[in-house]
Design a protein around this motif. Structure first.
Motif, PDB file in Angstrom:
ATOM      1  N   PRO A 184      36.346  -4.373 -38.809  1.00  0.00           N
ATOM      2  CA  PRO A 184      36.118  -2.939 -39.033  1.00  0.00           C
ATOM      3  C   PRO A 184      36.582  -2.091 -37.848  1.00  0.00           C
ATOM      4  O   PRO A 184      36.729  -2.600 -36.746  1.00  0.00           O
ATOM      5  N   VAL A 185      36.795  -0.797 -38.111  1.00  0.00           N
ATOM      6  CA  VAL A 185      37.168   0.152 -37.065  1.00  0.00           C
ATOM      7  C   VAL A 185      35.883   0.806 -36.544  1.00  0.00           C
ATOM      8  O   VAL A 185      35.127   1.379 -37.323  1.00  0.00           O
ATOM      9  N   PRO A 186      35.608   0.723 -35.249  1.00  0.00           N
ATOM     10  CA  PRO A 186      34.382   1.355 -34.729  1.00  0.00           C
ATOM     11  C   PRO A 186      34.376   2.861 -34.989  1.00  0.00           C
ATOM     12  O   PRO A 186      35.413   3.512 -34.862  1.00  0.00           O
ATOM     13  N   PRO A 187      33.199   3.416 -35.366  1.00  0.00           N
ATOM     14  CA  PRO A 187      33.110   4.859 -35.603  1.00  0.00           C
ATOM     15  C   PRO A 187      33.439   5.644 -34.330  1.00  0.00           C
ATOM     16  O   PRO A 187      33.209   5.162 -33.226  1.00  0.00           O
ATOM     17  N   ILE A 188      33.970   6.861 -34.523  1.00  0.00           N
ATOM     18  CA  ILE A 188      34.331   7.698 -33.376  1.00  0.00           C
ATOM     19  C   ILE A 188      33.110   8.458 -32.876  1.00  0.00           C
ATOM     20  O   ILE A 188      32.380   9.076 -33.656  1.00  0.00           O
ATOM     21  N   VAL A 189      32.861   8.404 -31.572  1.00  0.00           N
ATOM     22  CA  VAL A 189      31.816   9.196 -30.921  1.00  0.00           C
ATOM     23  C   VAL A 189      32.478   9.948 -29.767  1.00  0.00           C
ATOM     24  O   VAL A 189      33.172   9.343 -28.954  1.00  0.00           O
ATOM     25  N   THR A 190      32.285  11.272 -29.741  1.00  0.00           N
ATOM     26  CA  THR A 190      32.793  12.047 -28.607  1.00  0.00           C
ATOM     27  C   THR A 190      31.815  11.890 -27.453  1.00  0.00           C
ATOM     28  O   THR A 190      30.625  12.193 -27.608  1.00  0.00           O
ATOM     29  N   PRO A 191      32.283  11.391 -26.313  1.00  0.00           N
ATOM     30  CA  PRO A 191      31.347  11.136 -25.206  1.00  0.00           C
ATOM     31  C   PRO A 191      30.711  12.405 -24.671  1.00  0.00           C
ATOM     32  O   PRO A 191      31.266  13.493 -24.821  1.00  0.00           O
ATOM     33  N   GLY A 192      29.565  12.252 -24.043  1.00  0.00           N
ATOM     34  CA  GLY A 192      28.907  13.373 -23.403  1.00  0.00           C
ATOM     35  C   GLY A 192      29.619  13.765 -22.115  1.00  0.00           C
ATOM     36  O   GLY A 192      30.492  13.054 -21.623  1.00  0.00           O
ATOM     37  N   ASP A 193      29.216  14.913 -21.589  1.00  0.00           N
ATOM     38  CA  ASP A 193      29.846  15.420 -20.372  1.00  0.00           C
ATOM     39  C   ASP A 193      28.816  16.303 -19.666  1.00  0.00           C
ATOM     40  O   ASP A 193      28.445  17.343 -20.194  1.00  0.00           O
ATOM     41  N   GLY A 194      28.357  15.888 -18.529  1.00  0.00           N
ATOM     42  CA  GLY A 194      27.341  16.660 -17.827  1.00  0.00           C
ATOM     43  C   GLY A 194      26.074  16.766 -18.659  1.00  0.00           C
ATOM     44  O   GLY A 194      25.457  15.768 -18.989  1.00  0.00           O
ATOM     45  N   MET A 195      25.709  17.986 -19.039  1.00  0.00           N
ATOM     46  CA  MET A 195      24.483  18.200 -19.810  1.00  0.00           C
ATOM     47  C   MET A 195      24.732  18.103 -21.316  1.00  0.00           C
ATOM     48  O   MET A 195      23.817  18.297 -22.106  1.00  0.00           O
ATOM     49  N   ASN A 196      25.988  17.836 -21.732  1.00  0.00           N
ATOM     50  CA  ASN A 196      26.282  17.703 -23.164  1.00  0.00           C
ATOM     51  C   ASN A 196      26.163  16.254 -23.591  1.00  0.00           C
ATOM     52  O   ASN A 196      26.878  15.396 -23.075  1.00  0.00           O
TER      53      ASN A 196
END
Ligand code: MG
Length: 256
Positions: free
Chosen positions: A46-58
Motif C-alpha cells: 500500500p501507499v502510506p497516507p499523506i500527512v503534512t508535517p507540523g511546523d513550530g506551533m502548527n
C-alpha cells in the motif's frame, strides 16, 4: 510411529509463526508491512497516507487538537463539568483546587505532543515544585516537575513513568522555560475475558532528547504498592492538578 512424529513437527512451525506475529495482529494497526518473499524488491502497495508535517506551533495535518490556546472545549473537570483551569495569553494554567482535567474524547494508542512550563518564580522543593502530570488513559502518569536543580526521588522526577521507570537522562530546561514532551503510547491489550495480552509501553522524547525508550509499564500509576493491570478500553488523557501553577500550550494527539 516414526511418520506420526514427523507430522507433529511439521505442524509446529506454522503455529510458532502465528504466535510470533500475534501481538501485531492483536494491536489492530493497519498492516503496512511488506509480505516477505525472497524475490521481492520494489513494493508499491500500500501507499502510506499523506500527512503534512507540523511546523513550530502548527501540528501535523492529521492531528486531533486538544489545546490551541483558545479554550478548554476539549477538556472537562473530574465531575464531568467545565474544566476550571485558567486560559489566558494562549496558554492554560493549573488553577489549584480546580482538580484534574480530562479530555472529552477517549484514546487508545497515540502519539501525544504537549508543551509545559513550570513557574519562573521557584517555590517549594522536591515534589512540590511545578508538579503536574500527563496521565495516559487516565491512569499511567508521566511526571511533570521542575527537575532543574531540584533533587527528588529519581522515579518521580520529570519524565519518570511515576514510580516505575527512571528517565535515561535529565533533559530539563529551567523554571519559566517552555518544555516539550513527545510521547508514543501503546495502550495495554486485554482478551475478551479481561486477561492482559500485552502491557502498555511508553517512549518519551523530552525537549528533543530520548528519555524513555519503549519501556513496559507494570500497571497503573500508584503512589505506593505493586500495580496490576485491570481490563479497560479507550480512555481520556488526564492532566494533573498537584496544586502548583504549571502551564500548558500546543497540545495535540495522533491516533496510531
Ligand atoms: Mg505529578
Amino acid at each position: 510411529m516414526q511418520h506420526h512424529k514427523e507430522f507433529h513437527y511439521h505442524v509446529l512451525v506454522p503455529i510458532l509463526l502465528v504466535l510470533i506475529f500475534l501481538p501485531d495482529a492483536v494491536r489492530g494497526q493497519p498492516n503496512m508491512d511488506v509480505e516477505w518473499k525472497p524475490e521481492l524488491t520494489e513494493v508499491w502497495e500500500p501507499v502510506p497516507p499523506i500527512v503534512t508535517p507540523g511546523d513550530g506551533m502548527n501540528p501535523p495535518s492529521d492531528a486531533v487538537i486538544l489545546f490551541d490556546g483558545k479554550n478548554l472545549d476539549q477538556w472537562k473537570s473530574n465531575d464531568g463539568g467545565e474544566a476550571g483551569w485558567d486560559v489566558s495569553g494562549c496558554i492554560m494554567t493549573v488553577t489549584a483546587g480546580a482538580g484534574d482535567i480530562h479530555t472529552t474524547r477517549s484514546f487508545g494508542d497515540v502519539q501525544l505532543h504537549i508543551e509545559w512550563r513550570t513557574p519562573a518564580e521557584v517555590e517549594g522543593e522536591g515534589q512540590g515544585r511545578g508538579n503536574s502530570g500527563v496521565f495516559l488513559q487516565d491512569q499511567y502518569e508521566i511526571q511533570i516537575l521542575d527537575s532543574f536543580d531540584n533533587a527528588t526521588y529519581s522515579n518521580g522526577q520529570a519524565g519518570a513513568l511515576y514510580k516505575q521507570h527512571i528517565p535515561l537522562v535529565n533533559a530539563s530546561r529551567g523554571p519559566g522555560e517552555w518544555q516539550t514532551y513527545d510521547i508514543m503510547f501503546l495502550a495495554p491489550v486485554f482478551s475478551e475475558d479481561g486477561k492482559l495480552v500485552r502491557a502498555a509501553f511508553v517512549t518519551l522524547i523530552h525537549n528533543g532528547v530520548l528519555i524513555q525508550n519503549h519501556v513496559e509499564l507494570r500497571g497503573p500509576t500508584l503512589y505506593i504498592g505493586l500495580p496490576t493491570f485491570t481490563a479497560h478500553g479507550r480512555l481520556p488523557i488526564r492532566l494533573q492538578d498537584h496544586g502548583n501553577p504549571t502551564s500548558f500550550r500546543n497540545i495535540w494527539v495522533r491516533e496510531i
